[in-house]
Design a protein around this motif. Sequence first.
Motif, PDB file in Angstrom:
ATOM      1  N   GLY A  29      16.401  -6.633   8.322  1.00 55.60           N
ATOM      2  CA  GLY A  29      14.939  -6.637   8.311  1.00 55.60           C
ATOM      3  C   GLY A  29      14.402  -5.879   7.107  1.00 55.60           C
ATOM      4  N   VAL A  30      13.069  -5.807   7.043  1.00 52.11           N
ATOM      5  CA  VAL A  30      12.394  -5.171   5.896  1.00 52.11           C
ATOM      6  C   VAL A  30      11.243  -4.307   6.417  1.00 52.11           C
ATOM      7  N   THR A  31      11.054  -3.145   5.782  1.00 50.59           N
ATOM      8  CA  THR A  31       9.824  -2.381   6.032  1.00 50.59           C
ATOM      9  C   THR A  31       9.076  -2.234   4.710  1.00 50.59           C
ATOM     10  N   THR A  32       7.755  -2.342   4.808  1.00 44.23           N
ATOM     11  CA  THR A  32       6.908  -2.119   3.626  1.00 44.23           C
ATOM     12  C   THR A  32       5.843  -1.108   4.045  1.00 44.23           C
ATOM     13  N   ASN A  33       5.172  -0.540   3.076  1.00 45.87           N
ATOM     14  CA  ASN A  33       4.014   0.321   3.380  1.00 45.87           C
ATOM     15  C   ASN A  33       3.039   0.220   2.214  1.00 45.87           C
ATOM     16  N   PRO A  34       1.817   0.736   2.351  1.00 45.48           N
ATOM     17  CA  PRO A  34       0.820   0.584   1.280  1.00 45.48           C
ATOM     18  C   PRO A  34       1.272   1.186  -0.050  1.00 45.48           C
ATOM     19  N   SER A  35       2.024   2.295  -0.029  1.00 47.50           N
ATOM     20  CA  SER A  35       2.491   2.895  -1.284  1.00 47.50           C
ATOM     21  C   SER A  35       3.505   1.975  -1.958  1.00 47.50           C
ATOM     22  N   LEU A  36       4.391   1.377  -1.180  1.00 51.33           N
ATOM     23  CA  LEU A  36       5.414   0.489  -1.761  1.00 51.33           C
ATOM     24  C   LEU A  36       4.779  -0.764  -2.353  1.00 51.33           C
ATOM     25  N   ILE A  37       3.760  -1.318  -1.675  1.00 51.64           N
ATOM     26  CA  ILE A  37       3.115  -2.536  -2.203  1.00 51.64           C
ATOM     27  C   ILE A  37       2.285  -2.192  -3.440  1.00 51.64           C
ATOM     28  N   ALA A  38       1.712  -0.985  -3.465  1.00 50.44           N
ATOM     29  CA  ALA A  38       0.913  -0.565  -4.629  1.00 50.44           C
ATOM     30  C   ALA A  38       1.779  -0.565  -5.886  1.00 50.44           C
ATOM     31  N   LYS A  39       3.056  -0.175  -5.729  1.00 46.92           N
ATOM     32  CA  LYS A  39       3.972  -0.147  -6.881  1.00 46.92           C
ATOM     33  C   LYS A  39       4.204  -1.537  -7.446  1.00 46.92           C
TER      34      LYS A  39
ATOM     35  N   LYS B 106       2.025  -4.020  -7.548  1.00 45.00           N
ATOM     36  CA  LYS B 106       0.810  -4.546  -8.186  1.00 45.00           C
ATOM     37  C   LYS B 106       0.640  -6.054  -7.926  1.00 45.00           C
ATOM     38  N   THR B 107       0.792  -6.445  -6.657  1.00 42.26           N
ATOM     39  CA  THR B 107       0.623  -7.850  -6.302  1.00 42.26           C
ATOM     40  C   THR B 107      -0.121  -7.923  -4.975  1.00 42.26           C
ATOM     41  N   ASP B 108      -0.597  -9.107  -4.628  1.00 40.48           N
ATOM     42  CA  ASP B 108      -1.350  -9.278  -3.389  1.00 40.48           C
ATOM     43  C   ASP B 108      -0.436  -9.054  -2.171  1.00 40.48           C
ATOM     44  N   TYR B 109      -0.850  -8.204  -1.244  1.00 41.20           N
ATOM     45  CA  TYR B 109       0.006  -7.817  -0.108  1.00 41.20           C
ATOM     46  C   TYR B 109       0.344  -9.030   0.761  1.00 41.20           C
ATOM     47  N   THR B 110      -0.673  -9.843   1.073  1.00 37.94           N
ATOM     48  CA  THR B 110      -0.436 -11.006   1.952  1.00 37.94           C
ATOM     49  C   THR B 110       0.551 -11.973   1.315  1.00 37.94           C
TER      50      THR B 110
END
Length: 215
Positions: free
Chosen positions: A24-34, A36-40
């Motif tokens: 599986g995978v976990t993400t968080n807002p800090s990881l997605i911010a790195k 620099k792409t659309d979260y959805t």
Amino acid sequence: MDLYIDTANLDEIKQANDMGVLDGVTTNPSLIAKEKTDYTRRLAEICEVVDGPVSAEVIATDFEGMMKEGRQRAKIADNIVVKLPSTLAGLKACKAFTSEGIRTNLTLCFQPLQALLVAKAGAFLVSPFIGRLDDVGEEGMELIRRIRTIYDNYGYETKLLAASIRHPMHIVDCALAGADVVTVPFSVIQQMMKHPLTDSGLEKFVADYKKAFGG
Ligand code: G3P
């Protein structure tokens, strides 16, 4: 013990998935911010690669906002798990999502009573953060052991997912303590298969063979 990767980087996710041991995978807002792409969009891309649970965190911190964002995230793919903070509003959202059949991961868990309450609210996963407790002079692993005991005492089915893993010994200790899942940065997943004696032993095997038979 299940192994998740803790990243929103698609290349790392693909490489870990190719190893054949990714659950599986976990993400968080800090990881997605790195990234620099659309979260959805990125969550949809991740769900195309990985069949197991993919944790998608809400940004909202109020109950209504979490419900709105969580429902949107849950529509991305069947394997999305809505990630909520371990707050009172997050607890309420956890209960509501559980009754709608949407799985949740309650994150930023730093004490056993948060884990007890989110299990009662039906969380699919709870994420105690080991490394961040170590950072402030507390023993992160002790939290894992205490939650394991509490869940076993009462038969709670919430999976204990150890997060904020910083090095291989955290993973060894989690396996010994009975964590159900560890979520691990890609660099640490790579370290899990490394040992200097494996490298030097292999080098010698190959050198001895070539010395005797050439090639
Ligand atoms: O997914 C959240 C967690 O694993 C964060 O880790 O290293 O930022 O404390 P870290």
